[in-house]
Design a protein around this motif. Structure first.
Motif, mmCIF file in Angstrom:
data_model
loop_
_atom_site.group_PDB
_atom_site.id
_atom_site.type_symbol
_atom_site.label_atom_id
_atom_site.label_comp_id
_atom_site.label_asym_id
_atom_site.label_seq_id
_atom_site.Cartn_x
_atom_site.Cartn_y
_atom_site.Cartn_z
ATOM 1 N N PRO A 9 8.421 -11.198 -0.963
ATOM 2 C CA PRO A 9 7.235 -10.891 -1.774
ATOM 3 C C PRO A 9 5.946 -11.472 -1.211
ATOM 4 O O PRO A 9 4.881 -10.862 -1.340
ATOM 5 C CB PRO A 9 7.550 -11.521 -3.134
ATOM 6 N N LEU A 10 6.027 -12.623 -0.563
ATOM 7 C CA LEU A 10 4.837 -13.215 0.033
ATOM 8 C C LEU A 10 4.312 -12.344 1.168
ATOM 9 O O LEU A 10 3.105 -12.087 1.258
ATOM 10 C CB LEU A 10 5.157 -14.618 0.552
ATOM 11 N N SER A 12 4.816 -9.139 1.464
ATOM 12 C CA SER A 12 4.306 -7.920 0.831
ATOM 13 C C SER A 12 2.899 -8.117 0.300
ATOM 14 O O SER A 12 2.033 -7.245 0.448
ATOM 15 C CB SER A 12 5.214 -7.511 -0.329
ATOM 16 N N LEU A 13 2.666 -9.257 -0.329
ATOM 17 C CA LEU A 13 1.347 -9.550 -0.880
ATOM 18 C C LEU A 13 0.297 -9.629 0.213
ATOM 19 O O LEU A 13 -0.778 -9.033 0.108
ATOM 20 C CB LEU A 13 1.401 -10.863 -1.662
ATOM 21 N N ILE A 14 0.611 -10.330 1.286
ATOM 22 C CA ILE A 14 -0.334 -10.451 2.398
ATOM 23 C C ILE A 14 -0.602 -9.093 3.037
ATOM 24 O O ILE A 14 -1.749 -8.741 3.332
ATOM 25 C CB ILE A 14 0.187 -11.462 3.439
ATOM 26 N N GLY A 16 -0.369 -6.134 1.604
ATOM 27 C CA GLY A 16 -1.173 -5.339 0.672
ATOM 28 C C GLY A 16 -2.636 -5.717 0.698
ATOM 29 O O GLY A 16 -3.523 -4.857 0.689
ATOM 30 N N ILE A 17 -2.913 -7.010 0.753
ATOM 31 C CA ILE A 17 -4.309 -7.468 0.812
ATOM 32 C C ILE A 17 -4.973 -7.015 2.104
ATOM 33 O O ILE A 17 -6.111 -6.539 2.096
ATOM 34 C CB ILE A 17 -4.366 -9.003 0.662
ATOM 35 N N TYR A 33 5.552 -5.306 8.722
ATOM 36 C CA TYR A 33 6.252 -5.603 7.471
ATOM 37 C C TYR A 33 7.728 -5.205 7.574
ATOM 38 O O TYR A 33 8.613 -5.970 7.208
ATOM 39 C CB TYR A 33 5.577 -4.881 6.317
#
Length: 50
Positions: A9-10, A12-14, A16-17, A33
């Motif tokens: 998830p970390l 994925s978050l990076i 996405g940003i 990714y």
């Protein structure tokens, strides 16, 4: 107090940003990714405990 940090998830978050900030990097971010998630899946590095 235990803090559990999952790597999937970390990442994925990076990703996405970064896609929101620089949309032209979409292909590279998606490729990185998928590679990172694949390596995590192969080696079983699901989470880190602090």
């Amino acid at each position: 107090m235990n803090v559990t940090l999952s790597l999937g998830p970390l990442v994925s978050l990076i990703a996405g940003i970064l896609i929101l900030i620089v949309p032209s990097l979409l292909n590279y971010i998606v490729a990185l990714y998928l590679i990172i998630i694949g390596v995590i899946g192969l080696f079983g590095v699901g989470g880190m405990h602090f």
